[in-house]
Design a protein around this motif. Structure first.
Motif, PDB file in Angstrom:
ATOM      1  N   ARG A 262       1.077  -1.016  -0.240  1.00 60.11           N
ATOM      2  CA  ARG A 262      -0.136   0.229   0.058  1.00 60.11           C
ATOM      3  C   ARG A 262       1.020   1.506   0.005  1.00 60.11           C
ATOM      4  N   SER A 263       0.088   2.011  -0.989  1.00 60.32           N
ATOM      5  CA  SER A 263       1.423   3.556  -1.102  1.00 60.32           C
ATOM      6  C   SER A 263       0.684   4.007  -0.623  1.00 60.32           C
ATOM      7  N   ALA A 264       0.813   5.860   0.228  1.00 63.03           N
ATOM      8  CA  ALA A 264       0.101   6.826   0.688  1.00 63.03           C
ATOM      9  C   ALA A 264       0.919   8.371   0.801  1.00 63.03           C
ATOM     10  N   SER A 265       0.503   9.043   1.167  1.00 59.17           N
ATOM     11  CA  SER A 265       1.554   9.888   1.902  1.00 59.17           C
ATOM     12  C   SER A 265       1.892  11.357   0.771  1.00 59.17           C
ATOM     13  N   SER A 266       1.953  10.337  -0.036  1.00 60.31           N
ATOM     14  CA  SER A 266       2.666  11.211  -1.500  1.00 60.31           C
ATOM     15  C   SER A 266       2.165  10.757  -2.544  1.00 60.31           C
ATOM     16  N   ALA A 267       1.782  11.695  -4.045  1.00 62.38           N
ATOM     17  CA  ALA A 267       1.998  10.854  -5.465  1.00 62.38           C
ATOM     18  C   ALA A 267       3.103   9.756  -5.579  1.00 62.38           C
TER      19      ALA A 267
ATOM     20  N   GLU B 130      20.463  13.557  -0.757  1.00 63.87           N
ATOM     21  CA  GLU B 130      19.100  12.884   0.108  1.00 63.87           C
ATOM     22  C   GLU B 130      18.342  14.134  -0.296  1.00 63.87           C
ATOM     23  N   LEU B 131      16.381  14.071  -0.151  1.00 67.14           N
ATOM     24  CA  LEU B 131      16.112  15.204  -0.474  1.00 67.14           C
ATOM     25  C   LEU B 131      14.886  14.777   1.072  1.00 67.14           C
ATOM     26  N   PRO B 132      14.741  16.135   1.520  1.00 68.67           N
ATOM     27  CA  PRO B 132      14.370  16.523   2.747  1.00 68.67           C
ATOM     28  C   PRO B 132      12.827  15.990   3.201  1.00 68.67           C
ATOM     29  N   LYS B 133      13.202  15.186   3.928  1.00 69.69           N
ATOM     30  CA  LYS B 133      11.932  14.104   4.259  1.00 69.69           C
ATOM     31  C   LYS B 133      11.039  13.959   5.232  1.00 69.69           C
ATOM     32  N   GLY B 134       9.966  14.404   5.576  1.00 72.26           N
ATOM     33  CA  GLY B 134       9.026  14.055   6.666  1.00 72.26           C
ATOM     34  C   GLY B 134       8.941  13.132   7.492  1.00 72.26           C
ATOM     35  N   PRO B 135       8.482  12.935   8.550  1.00 65.78           N
ATOM     36  CA  PRO B 135       8.559  11.768   9.306  1.00 65.78           C
ATOM     37  C   PRO B 135       8.074  10.257   8.882  1.00 65.78           C
ATOM     38  N   SER B 136       7.303  10.163   7.466  1.00 69.38           N
ATOM     39  CA  SER B 136       6.707   8.683   7.130  1.00 69.38           C
ATOM     40  C   SER B 136       7.201   9.192   5.813  1.00 69.38           C
ATOM     41  N   GLY B 137       8.248   9.785   5.748  1.00 68.50           N
ATOM     42  CA  GLY B 137       8.844   9.592   4.375  1.00 68.50           C
ATOM     43  C   GLY B 137       8.473  10.896   3.047  1.00 68.50           C
ATOM     44  N   LYS B 138       7.486  11.368   2.976  1.00 68.63           N
ATOM     45  CA  LYS B 138       7.710  12.407   2.461  1.00 68.63           C
ATOM     46  C   LYS B 138       8.038  13.375   2.631  1.00 68.63           C
ATOM     47  N   ILE B 139       8.410  13.526   0.870  1.00 72.02           N
ATOM     48  CA  ILE B 139       9.677  14.129   0.696  1.00 72.02           C
ATOM     49  C   ILE B 139       8.683  16.231   1.220  1.00 72.02           C
ATOM     50  N   GLN B 140       9.415  16.667   1.297  1.00 72.93           N
ATOM     51  CA  GLN B 140       9.876  18.499   2.010  1.00 72.93           C
ATOM     52  C   GLN B 140       9.584  18.935   0.472  1.00 72.93           C
ATOM     53  N   ARG B 141       9.083  19.375  -0.140  1.00 70.12           N
ATOM     54  CA  ARG B 141       8.831  19.920  -1.078  1.00 70.12           C
ATOM     55  C   ARG B 141       9.138  20.984  -0.977  1.00 70.12           C
ATOM     56  N   LEU B 142       7.988  22.706   0.147  1.00 72.86           N
ATOM     57  CA  LEU B 142       8.686  23.254   0.341  1.00 72.86           C
ATOM     58  C   LEU B 142       9.834  23.503   1.124  1.00 72.86           C
ATOM     59  N   LYS B 143      10.909  22.392   1.260  1.00 71.94           N
ATOM     60  CA  LYS B 143      12.319  22.825   2.229  1.00 71.94           C
ATOM     61  C   LYS B 143      13.271  22.464   0.353  1.00 71.94           C
ATOM     62  N   LEU B 144      13.078  22.645  -0.220  1.00 70.69           N
ATOM     63  CA  LEU B 144      13.668  22.525  -1.081  1.00 70.69           C
ATOM     64  C   LEU B 144      14.992  24.086  -1.565  1.00 70.69           C
ATOM     65  N   ALA B 145      13.700  24.313  -1.991  1.00 66.08           N
ATOM     66  CA  ALA B 145      14.575  25.593  -2.373  1.00 66.08           C
ATOM     67  C   ALA B 145      15.810  26.583  -1.438  1.00 66.08           C
ATOM     68  N   GLU B 146      15.383  26.969  -0.020  1.00 63.85           N
ATOM     69  CA  GLU B 146      16.804  26.944   0.748  1.00 63.85           C
ATOM     70  C   GLU B 146      17.188  25.883   1.225  1.00 63.85           C
ATOM     71  N   ILE B 147      17.360  24.369   0.757  1.00 67.02           N
ATOM     72  CA  ILE B 147      18.372  23.987   0.362  1.00 67.02           C
ATOM     73  C   ILE B 147      19.360  23.649  -0.360  1.00 67.02           C
ATOM     74  N   VAL B 148      19.001  24.252  -1.429  1.00 69.47           N
ATOM     75  CA  VAL B 148      19.990  24.380  -2.655  1.00 69.47           C
ATOM     76  C   VAL B 148      20.021  26.155  -3.148  1.00 69.47           C
ATOM     77  N   LYS B 149      19.825  26.406  -2.207  1.00 71.12           N
ATOM     78  CA  LYS B 149      19.572  28.232  -2.483  1.00 71.12           C
ATOM     79  C   LYS B 149      21.716  28.650  -2.518  1.00 71.12           C
ATOM     80  N   ILE B 150      22.696  27.327  -2.514  1.00 65.46           N
ATOM     81  CA  ILE B 150      24.062  27.844  -2.645  1.00 65.46           C
ATOM     82  C   ILE B 150      24.007  28.109  -4.347  1.00 65.46           C
ATOM     83  N   TYR B 151      23.261  27.820  -4.407  1.00 65.05           N
ATOM     84  CA  TYR B 151      23.519  27.745  -6.562  1.00 65.05           C
ATOM     85  C   TYR B 151      22.651  28.902  -6.948  1.00 65.05           C
ATOM     86  N   ALA B 152      22.283  29.510  -6.212  1.00 67.05           N
ATOM     87  CA  ALA B 152      21.243  31.230  -6.945  1.00 67.05           C
ATOM     88  C   ALA B 152      22.191  32.003  -7.046  1.00 67.05           C
ATOM     89  N   THR B 153      23.804  32.218  -6.918  1.00 65.58           N
ATOM     90  CA  THR B 153      24.473  33.091  -7.377  1.00 65.58           C
ATOM     91  C   THR B 153      25.162  32.913  -8.984  1.00 65.58           C
TER      92      THR B 153
END
Length: 508
Positions: free
Chosen positions: A275-280, A481-504
């Motif tokens: 059974r799969s749940a918590s995200s698509a 590794e992508l940031p994930k919550g306790p269930s293993g769901k990827i936390q998409r909204l945190k990604l921009a902060e994590i990769v901000k080093i690339y912004a410049t």
């Protein structure tokens, strides 16, 4: 009591545990992969009752919060059922939430006592206030305190949301809605006493608690409990524990797909479904998993606010539609327009839910509670999607996660699925980044399997081929590794902060 009733379960968790102990007796209810001795239905009922009486003697009042700060295992299950049996509002603390979120949950819940695991003592000391104390080991001798009276509408569970866009909200479920959450699972998956579920998701998350624990309680089936997910032990645990089904999240399915181990023939003969749940779940990942392992995956959808499951595909040989979390069962699911009217088939809108598994409220937050419901009782999910003519729901993405590029809406899931089409991609998530030309641009983060030679440019070309230039990401970040919550769901909204080093270095 039986799952084959057409109406949701009546009574309380106490009633159901008493009933299952009377019927199941010495039959094994819970098994543990860490070598801990199993618990029968009578064992669990007796332990929960004695612990509940101890807590009552301690002065806990009916409905007050009682925190549980423990990983999966026998002590955590005993603490959960003792709290529910005694009429207290069990407050499951997410151990992976970080100290600030844990501190907030302990304070906001107003818990005076907490069950604390041995390995969590230091974290508890760092996050507790002077108002909450750790409970000692509760002795096993019989106690005679009179328990609080209990009704189906009484508070049962307090669970905090992930809080990615602000303070976590405390979701309150009654005994009635908690049992309904287990009933929707047990009914959709036709669970019987002959089944054994495999629980690798934390029970401090609604999926682990309602799908695995409450689903097993309602169906009087066994549950094999692991401390956490392990790629190397997954199939051997299922074999040793004689599990017939499992509940996981898409990232786990992807990691198993890219793992070296396969289930043996005895596992495949016994295992009814995963059974799969918590995200698509990306269609290419589901198809590849089923082709390799010969285990059908049933995609579902749920929320903390709906006691987990609200949609499910049918079991084989029923029609499973790849890319859809399925049909409503045990509750109603509608697609609403912005004016809250019902959308037509194949018309996109917000997914809304109404039924016995829906939460009571957000604790101490009447404004958020009111905003979550329509005037006629629909719970707004925050997810975009549509229904086809057969009633199957398709999820486009979260309202808050939509990428708006040049005034056009781009669903991150479209980009995710294009990236998952390559066999080397283990994890993928698209997200928005500010852009002076379009307002927002598309970027993505990807984890590749070890040894892969794929480049960012390769992945962008794949997306251009499948989606066109406009929707394809301008850049794909390759990270460990992508940031994930306790269930293993990827936390998409945190990604921009994590990769901000690339912004410049990124062009506008």
């Amino acid at each position: 009591m039986t799952i084959f009733d057409t109406a949701p379960p009546k009574g309380t968790v106490r009633d159901w545990l008493d009933s299952q102990a009377e019927v199941g007796g010495a039959a094994i209810a819970y098994k543990f992969t860490d070598g801990t001795a199993p618990l029968s239905w009578c064992d669990m009922r007796d332990r929960a009752r004695n612990m509940a009486r101890y807590l009552t003697e301690l002065g806990l009042t009916k409905g007050e919060s009682l925190a549980v700060m423990m990983p999966n295992g026998k002590p955590a299950l005993e603490a959960l059922f003792a709290s529910l049996y005694g009429g207290f509002r069990v407050t499951m603390i997410n151990l992976a939430a970080g100290n600030d979120a844990i501190r907030y949950a302990l304070e906001h819940s107003e818990a005076r006592y907490a069950f604390v695991g041995k390995a969590q003592q230091d974290q508890f000391s760092e996050t507790r206030s002077n108002l909450v104390a750790a409970l000692p080991d509760i002795p096993s001798e019989t106690r005679l305190a009179q328990l609080h009276s209990l009704d189906p509408g009484d508070d049962a569970l307090l669970m905090y949301t992930s809080g990615t866009t602000g303070r976590p909200k405390g979701v309150v479920h009654s005994h009635s809605s908690l049992l309904a959450g287990g009933w929707t699972t047990a009914t959709a998956h036709a669970l019987t006493p002959a089944d054994c579920g495999y629980c690798v998701l934390p029970i401090c998350h609604i999926n682990g608690l309602c799908v695995s624990v409450m689903g097993s309680l309602i169906s009087q089936s066994q549950l094999l409990v692991a401390p956490k997910f392990s790629t190397s032990r997954f199939w051997s645990d299922i074999d040793t524990g004689a599990a017939t089904w499992f509940s996981v999240v898409p990232t786990i399915i992807s990691h198993l797909l890219h793992g070296a181990k396969d289930p043996n023939e005895s596992i495949k003969a016994r295992l009814r479904f995963g059974r799969s749940a918590s995200s698509a779940l990306a269609p290419d990942v589901q198809t590849a998993f089923e082709a390799r392992f010969d285990v059908p995956i049933v995609e579902t959808m749920g929320m903390t606010e709906t006691a987990a499951q609200m949609l499910s595909n049918p079991l084989p040989p029923g029609l499973r539609k790849i890319g859809s979390p399925g049909l409503a069962l045990g509750n109603e699911v509608a697609i609403l327009r912005q004016d809250l009217s019902l959308a037509d088939s194949d018309e996109q809108g917000e997914i809304a839910i109404r039924g016995p598994n829906v939460m009571k409220e957000y604790l101490k937050n009447p404004a958020a509670t009111q905003a979550a419901f329509t005037p006629d009782g629909w719970l707004l999910s925050g997810d975009l999607g549509h229904k086809d003519t057969d009633g199957y729901v398709y999820v486009t993405g979260r309202l808050k996660e939509l990428i708006i590029k040049g005034g056009e809406n781009i669903a991150p899931r479209e980009v995710d699925e294009a990236l998952y089409a390559h066999a080397d991609v283990v994890e993928a998530a698209a997200f928005a980044r500010p852009c002076s030309t379009y307002g927002e641009r598309v970027e993505a983060a990807v984890t590749l399997k070890p040894g892969s030679t794929l480049t960012s440019e390769d992945l962008i070309k794949i997306c251009i081929t499948r989606l066109g230039v406009f929707k394809a990401p301008d850049y794909v970040h390759l990270i460990g590794e992508l940031p994930k919550g306790p269930s293993g769901k990827i936390q998409r909204l945190k990604l921009a902060e994590i990769v901000k080093i690339y912004a410049t270095t990124m062009p506008e």
